[in-house]
Design a protein around this motif. Sequence first.
Motif, PDB file in Angstrom:
ATOM      1  N   UNK A  85       0.806  -1.221   0.000  1.00  0.00           N
ATOM      2  CA  UNK A  85       0.000   0.000   0.000  1.00  0.00           C
ATOM      3  C   UNK A  85       0.837   1.267   0.000  1.00  0.00           C
ATOM      4  N   UNK A  86       2.098   1.198   0.423  1.00  0.00           N
ATOM      5  CA  UNK A  86       2.944   2.383   0.486  1.00  0.00           C
ATOM      6  C   UNK A  86       3.679   2.546  -0.835  1.00  0.00           C
ATOM      7  N   UNK A  87       3.486   3.690  -1.454  1.00  0.00           N
ATOM      8  CA  UNK A  87       4.224   4.008  -2.671  1.00  0.00           C
ATOM      9  C   UNK A  87       5.036   5.268  -2.396  1.00  0.00           C
ATOM     10  N   UNK A  88       6.322   5.083  -2.196  1.00  0.00           N
ATOM     11  CA  UNK A  88       7.197   6.194  -1.873  1.00  0.00           C
ATOM     12  C   UNK A  88       7.654   6.831  -3.185  1.00  0.00           C
ATOM     13  N   UNK A  89       7.341   8.096  -3.336  1.00  0.00           N
ATOM     14  CA  UNK A  89       7.790   8.848  -4.504  1.00  0.00           C
ATOM     15  C   UNK A  89       8.951   9.713  -4.058  1.00  0.00           C
ATOM     16  N   UNK A  90      10.095   9.428  -4.590  1.00  0.00           N
ATOM     17  CA  UNK A  90      11.311  10.126  -4.194  1.00  0.00           C
ATOM     18  C   UNK A  90      11.454  11.412  -5.004  1.00  0.00           C
ATOM     19  N   UNK A  91      11.859  12.460  -4.320  1.00  0.00           N
ATOM     20  CA  UNK A  91      12.040  13.761  -4.965  1.00  0.00           C
ATOM     21  C   UNK A  91      13.278  13.804  -5.855  1.00  0.00           C
ATOM     22  N   UNK A  92      14.196  12.876  -5.645  1.00  0.00           N
ATOM     23  CA  UNK A  92      15.432  12.895  -6.420  1.00  0.00           C
ATOM     24  C   UNK A  92      15.395  11.966  -7.632  1.00  0.00           C
ATOM     25  N   UNK A  93      14.246  11.413  -7.920  1.00  0.00           N
ATOM     26  CA  UNK A  93      14.094  10.564  -9.103  1.00  0.00           C
ATOM     27  C   UNK A  93      13.142  11.222 -10.081  1.00  0.00           C
ATOM     28  N   UNK A  94      13.632  11.472 -11.283  1.00  0.00           N
ATOM     29  CA  UNK A  94      12.832  12.130 -12.323  1.00  0.00           C
ATOM     30  C   UNK A  94      11.860  11.112 -12.903  1.00  0.00           C
ATOM     31  N   UNK A  95      10.587  11.483 -12.945  1.00  0.00           N
ATOM     32  CA  UNK A  95       9.569  10.585 -13.487  1.00  0.00           C
ATOM     33  C   UNK A  95       9.298  10.850 -14.959  1.00  0.00           C
ATOM     34  N   UNK A  96       9.566  12.077 -15.437  1.00  0.00           N
ATOM     35  CA  UNK A  96       9.194  12.450 -16.799  1.00  0.00           C
ATOM     36  C   UNK A  96      10.096  13.588 -17.257  1.00  0.00           C
ATOM     37  N   UNK A  97      10.542  13.512 -18.511  1.00  0.00           N
ATOM     38  CA  UNK A  97      11.320  14.610 -19.086  1.00  0.00           C
ATOM     39  C   UNK A  97      10.860  14.869 -20.507  1.00  0.00           C
ATOM     40  N   UNK A  98      11.078  16.080 -20.946  1.00  0.00           N
ATOM     41  CA  UNK A  98      10.845  16.471 -22.332  1.00  0.00           C
ATOM     42  C   UNK A  98      11.901  17.502 -22.670  1.00  0.00           C
ATOM     43  N   UNK A  99      12.639  17.259 -23.734  1.00  0.00           N
ATOM     44  CA  UNK A  99      13.735  18.127 -24.161  1.00  0.00           C
ATOM     45  C   UNK A  99      14.768  18.328 -23.045  1.00  0.00           C
ATOM     46  N   UNK A 100      14.978  17.295 -22.253  1.00  0.00           N
ATOM     47  CA  UNK A 100      15.986  17.331 -21.208  1.00  0.00           C
ATOM     48  C   UNK A 100      15.562  18.000 -19.912  1.00  0.00           C
ATOM     49  N   UNK A 101      14.320  18.476 -19.838  1.00  0.00           N
ATOM     50  CA  UNK A 101      13.844  19.123 -18.615  1.00  0.00           C
ATOM     51  C   UNK A 101      12.782  18.267 -17.938  1.00  0.00           C
ATOM     52  N   UNK A 102      12.852  18.212 -16.628  1.00  0.00           N
ATOM     53  CA  UNK A 102      11.835  17.519 -15.841  1.00  0.00           C
ATOM     54  C   UNK A 102      10.677  18.481 -15.593  1.00  0.00           C
TER      55      UNK A 102
END
Length: 179
Positions: free
Chosen positions: A136-153
Amino acid sequence: MTSNAAAHPSQGHAAINPALAAALAVTAIAAATLAGAWFFQLVLGLVPCPLCLEQRYAYYLAVPLGALVAVAAAKDAPRGVVLAGLALLTLAALGNAGLGAYHAGVEWKFWPGPTECTGPVGNLGSAGNLLERLDTVKVIRCDEVQWTFLGLSLAGYNVLISLLMAAIALWGLVSARRA
């Protein structure tokens, strides 16, 4: 229409109110950005980390405040009220750009992020229900990029959008002070 008004069509209409234009633009940009954030979250399934959620606060402020400043500017409210609203919008957008830059730096590993979103997983309860809790716990880390476009998160795009909003609000502020 007089010949002078025909030669200068803009003089035939009321001049554009820069405070009104800036407030409406900031409101529209903030609303569109929030809609985009919710689209990424609810439709694309990208769960925001704690820093992502904090970056939304400035937009949650900008939508109603920008609308109030626009109404105040349209209704010829005291100039000080309109200028204060535009100044607050400018400061909120600049602060949010700073928060976005901090978050992007965390993603690029330039510096550590807050321990609650980049540190180890904390207490998950007793050993008996550990597997249940892990499901049930889904830890979303702030230091992991989930999505980028043109090199920007998304944090990087937040910086650009916030700087644009700050520039527009500042333009409205400076232009309204001169008027």
